[in-house]
Design a protein around this motif. Sequence first.
Motif, PDB file in Angstrom:
ATOM      1  N   ALA A 158       0.835  -1.197   0.000  1.00 48.51           N
ATOM      2  CA  ALA A 158       0.000   0.000   0.000  1.00 48.51           C
ATOM      3  C   ALA A 158       0.873   1.250   0.000  1.00 48.51           C
ATOM      4  CB  ALA A 158      -0.926  -0.004   1.214  1.00 48.51           C
ATOM      5  N   SER A 194      -6.410   1.142  -5.472  1.00 51.02           N
ATOM      6  CA  SER A 194      -5.998   2.521  -5.184  1.00 51.02           C
ATOM      7  C   SER A 194      -6.124   3.355  -6.449  1.00 51.02           C
ATOM      8  CB  SER A 194      -4.567   2.578  -4.658  1.00 51.02           C
ATOM      9  OG  SER A 194      -3.636   2.258  -5.676  1.00 51.02           O
ATOM     10  N   THR A 209      -3.630  10.196  -3.276  1.00 55.66           N
ATOM     11  CA  THR A 209      -3.968   8.794  -3.473  1.00 55.66           C
ATOM     12  C   THR A 209      -5.043   8.380  -2.485  1.00 55.66           C
ATOM     13  OG1 THR A 209      -1.691   8.345  -4.152  1.00 55.66           O
ATOM     14  CG2 THR A 209      -3.068   6.446  -3.634  1.00 55.66           C
ATOM     15  N   GLY A 211      -7.661   4.820  -1.493  1.00 58.47           N
ATOM     16  CA  GLY A 211      -7.826   3.405  -1.774  1.00 58.47           C
ATOM     17  C   GLY A 211      -8.652   2.692  -0.740  1.00 58.47           C
ATOM     18  N   THR A 229      -9.867   2.036   4.543  1.00 60.45           N
ATOM     19  CA  THR A 229      -9.713   3.079   3.534  1.00 60.45           C
ATOM     20  C   THR A 229      -8.408   3.831   3.783  1.00 60.45           C
ATOM     21  OG1 THR A 229     -11.006   4.614   4.891  1.00 60.45           O
ATOM     22  CG2 THR A 229     -12.180   3.348   3.206  1.00 60.45           C
ATOM     23  N   SER A 249       0.178  10.040   5.447  1.00 64.52           N
ATOM     24  CA  SER A 249      -0.660   8.889   5.132  1.00 64.52           C
ATOM     25  C   SER A 249      -1.568   8.578   6.312  1.00 64.52           C
ATOM     26  CB  SER A 249       0.197   7.652   4.815  1.00 64.52           C
ATOM     27  OG  SER A 249       1.200   7.936   3.858  1.00 64.52           O
TER      28      SER A 249
END
Length: 370
Positions: A158, A194, A209, A211, A229, A249
């Motif tokens: 990821a 993603s 981004t 996903g 998510t 992130s």
Amino acid sequence: DVVPTPVLGTAMFMLLWVSPSHAGEVDPPPPDPVLEALLREADTAAATPPPPPQAPARAAVNALNPGLTAFGDLVGQLGASEAGIAPGSTIYLRSLELELRADVDPFAKASAVVAFEQEAPPLGGGPGEGFGAEPEEAYVDLVALPARLSMRAGKFKAPFGLANRTHPHDLPWTDVPPALALLGEEGFTEAGVSLGWILPLGPAALTVTGGAFSGEIFDVDNARANVATLGRAELFVGAPAVDVALGGSAVVDAADEAGAVVAGGDITLRWRPTSRNSVVVIGEAIRGVDGDLAGYAALQVQPSRSVYLGFREDLGPEIVHNLFVSYYTSEFMRLRVGGGYAPASSSAAALAQLTFVWGSHPVEPWWINR
């Protein structure tokens, strides 16, 4: 296919003797069958176009086969403490990875990584685990989406932070930073989808981004319905010799009302004055599911084309000071030694690593300067 020069000259001389200016002086010689045959062959060769070039047989055979790369990672470890040399100090093959890459059609590319891995023998003693095999990654990239969009679907690492997106043998260190344990035993690698979008900002670019993943990061035992998510934003600023990237992130447990969150922030600074010298600074912090905090800060200096010197400070769950030296014989083989010291436990560990690659050459890691 070419008439020799002496033969051609003889033919021209004989043709001159039968021209009108000499017709009354000397009788022409009788025709030469060999010469006539050579002239006919030369006329035929000049009128026949050359055959089209033929593709190599090997390329034709492999036209439908994916590119295959194999990575071998041999490691020797040595542990020491006040009690002496630790049990488990030995040599072992940490992993063998097979990576396949190919175009699916004009709109998609596919990749798959099958990993044969072995856990490091425990330095505290006890039996180690044997080899296990699994598809570490298998995904497809859609490459023809409009509006600077990109999409990936399958099982893959990821896009969380920095080190999580890199395979262990491609990291600039002999080991994986302990902070990544907050993302799972093998890091954050799950099945999912993603979608990325790039926004140009002059000399900078913003990548966003989003996903959805299987959610094992929150529920390892798969005891309930899961979905996680992910969101990530990364700002990249480039200059002739300096690159800077700032990223953040977050992963949310969307299947749980409490909505547990795993979050992280990272920074990368790269200075590359020449093609053979560089300095890379990396920092990353991670907040785990239980609220635990960990991170690392690293410095890498490239004094020459094939040598890299590195330092990494691990900041949780235990403070460890690490040093590393890497030497590349070529882009296909690397030798590396490194070690760390933990002041709290007065213990030290050293690792020696030999990484070798053969097959289709992949893209080199982002931190390598060639």
